[in-house]
Design an enzyme around this catalytic site. Structure first.
Site, short mmCIF file in Angstrom:
data_model
loop_
_atom_site.label_atom_id
_atom_site.label_comp_id
_atom_site.label_asym_id
_atom_site.label_seq_id
_atom_site.Cartn_x
_atom_site.Cartn_y
_atom_site.Cartn_z
N GLY A 8 0.84 -1.21 0.00
CA GLY A 8 0.00 0.00 0.00
C GLY A 8 0.87 1.25 0.00
O GLY A 8 0.53 2.26 0.62
N GLY A 11 -0.62 4.83 -0.90
CA GLY A 11 -1.75 5.40 -0.16
C GLY A 11 -1.33 6.57 0.72
O GLY A 11 -0.18 7.03 0.66
N GLN A 12 -2.27 7.02 1.55
CA GLN A 12 -2.00 8.22 2.36
C GLN A 12 -0.80 8.02 3.27
O GLN A 12 0.08 8.87 3.36
CB GLN A 12 -3.23 8.60 3.21
CG GLN A 12 -3.07 9.94 3.91
CD GLN A 12 -4.02 10.16 5.08
OE1 GLN A 12 -4.70 9.23 5.53
NE2 GLN A 12 -4.08 11.37 5.57
N ILE A 35 -0.79 -1.78 -6.07
CA ILE A 35 -1.73 -2.55 -6.88
C ILE A 35 -1.98 -1.79 -8.19
O ILE A 35 -1.80 -0.57 -8.23
CB ILE A 35 -3.07 -2.84 -6.15
CG1 ILE A 35 -3.66 -1.54 -5.59
CG2 ILE A 35 -2.90 -3.89 -5.08
CD1 ILE A 35 -5.06 -1.68 -5.08
N ASN A 54 -0.22 -7.45 -4.19
CA ASN A 54 -1.62 -7.52 -3.78
C ASN A 54 -1.72 -8.48 -2.59
O ASN A 54 -1.41 -9.66 -2.73
CB ASN A 54 -2.44 -8.02 -4.98
CG ASN A 54 -3.92 -8.05 -4.69
OD1 ASN A 54 -4.33 -8.13 -3.54
ND2 ASN A 54 -4.72 -7.99 -5.75
N TYR A 143 -15.33 -1.88 9.14
CA TYR A 143 -13.93 -1.47 9.32
C TYR A 143 -13.46 -1.84 10.74
O TYR A 143 -12.39 -2.43 10.92
CB TYR A 143 -13.84 0.04 9.10
CG TYR A 143 -12.47 0.63 9.24
CD1 TYR A 143 -11.50 0.42 8.28
CD2 TYR A 143 -12.16 1.44 10.34
CE1 TYR A 143 -10.24 0.99 8.41
CE2 TYR A 143 -10.90 2.01 10.46
CZ TYR A 143 -9.95 1.78 9.49
OH TYR A 143 -8.71 2.34 9.62
N LYS A 147 -10.64 -4.45 12.16
CA LYS A 147 -9.49 -3.95 12.92
C LYS A 147 -9.34 -4.70 14.24
O LYS A 147 -8.22 -5.01 14.66
CB LYS A 147 -9.60 -2.44 13.15
CG LYS A 147 -9.33 -1.64 11.87
CD LYS A 147 -7.90 -1.88 11.36
CE LYS A 147 -7.64 -1.30 10.01
NZ LYS A 147 -6.35 -1.71 9.44
N1 SER Z 1 -9.09 7.38 9.45
C1 SER Z 1 -9.84 6.16 9.48
C2 SER Z 1 -11.20 6.35 8.98
O1 SER Z 1 -11.74 7.42 9.16
C3 SER Z 1 -9.91 5.63 10.87
O2 SER Z 1 -8.75 4.97 11.20
O3 SER Z 1 -11.75 5.44 8.45
#
Ligand code: SER
Length: 317
Positions: A8, A11-12, A35, A54, A143, A147
């Site tokens: 990744g 990404g950010q 990816i 991936n 999410y 986690k």
């Molecule tokens: N920054 C993430 C989100 O807002 C949380 O870890 O989904």
């Protein structure tokens, strides 16, 4: 020497972490995993190797680990909270099946693994203020479910197989280099962009909704320092609360107005993101990270705001 794979990497977090790791471990190799559709460009592409990585294709990851003699994997592949609500099965596949692939490879090939957790691993039953390190984790978003399972599975691989897994619960991350995508805390980054562009900001999160937030340099420092920490001081592993600031949209708006006084904001609350935000803590207690591996943040709301605005002016104007 360290040979690191960042999954990744565009990404950010990955886009900045990969570059920082390449500076810190300049005698090793830091592979930028990506990816298709998110290929590395510019400095990220030119400063080191890049490989298609991936998490859902185990043999691909295993081949990279062999090719570069990888000893540490930063596994940053994830769908953020709002996107994960739209595509829950895909979120499960990336976050859980992907993680299992990584952990199995790490077990066989003796790699250390960092997989972030989040404020999203908590839920409405969690104490909201000064949320303890060890407390109720019954999240209500997909999410969050992934986690908590990430934390448990990572600890399981450490206890059962001795895989060196470590993790932090990231707050909402604020950065100017690469935009986040599909998160509940993204509004904070978007507010800075609107302010610097001279646009009115329409805030999707309600007045009075406090969440932990952190500036990217502190987040990168946390990830690297935790992976460098001496194992015998770590009573926890997956995952550490880390905190630096907590604010609601109004607090951020006021901090920005101190630098851009004519900035305007109005509220148009998005019910999906608001429900997620309402289920998360206001502010975590990070005493265990401070004691066990010396965590201390460098930025507060004012210093972050000053830096973000200066950097965004350079980037956008
Ligand atoms: N920054 C993430 C989100 O807002 C949380 O870890 O989904």
């Amino acid at each position: 020497m360290k040979n690191i794979l960042v999954i990744g990497s565009t990404g950010q977090i990955g886009s900045e972490l990969t570059m920082k790791l390449r500076k810190e471990y300049s005698n090793g190799t830091v592979v930028a995993g990506y990816i298709p559709g998110a290929e590395p460009k510019g400095d990220l592409l030119e400063s080191g190797p890049a490989e298609y990585a991936n998490v859902c294709i185990a043999h691909q990851i295993a081949e990279i680990v062999d090719k570069y003699d990888i000893d540490t994997i930063y596994n940053l592949a994830a769908l953020l909270s709002a996107t994960a609500e739209r595509y829950p099965l895909k979120a499960w596949d990336i976050q859980m099946n992907g993680l299992l692939n990584i952990l199995e490879i790490a077990r066989e090939k003796h790699c250390a693994v960092f997989t972030p957790s989040s404020i999203g691993s908590f839920g409405p039953d969690t104490p909201r203020d000064n949320t303890p390190q060890d407390t109720i984790q019954r999240p209500t978003s997909m999410y969050g479910v992934t986690k908590v399972a990430t934390e448990l599975l990572s600890d399981y691989y450490f206890e059962k197989y001795g895989v060196d897994t470590r993790s932090v619960r990231f707050p909402g991350l604020i950065s100017y280099k690469t935009l986040p995508g599909g998160g509940t805390t993204d509004y904070a980054v978007e507010m800075y962009y609107a302010a610097v562009r001279g646009e009115e900001f329409v805030c999707p999160i309600a007045y009075g909704t406090y969440m932990d937030m952190m500036y990217m340099p502190d987040a990168l420092k946390a990830a690297i320092n935790l992976m460098e920490a001496r194992p015998r001081y770590l009573h926890h592993r997956n995952s550490f609360n880390i905190a630096s600031m907590s604010f609601d949209p109004e607090g951020l708006y006021k901090a920005i107005c101190a630098e851009i006084p004519d900035f305007k904001m109005r509220y148009e609350v998005d019910p999906v993101r608001q429900a997620i935000a309402d289920s998360w803590p206001n502010k975590m207690d990070d005493v265990c990270a401070r004691k066990e591996w010396g965590w201390t943040p460098s930025y507060n709301l004012e210093s972050m705001t000053h830096d973000m605005i200066a950097r965004l002016r350079e980037k956008l104007l």
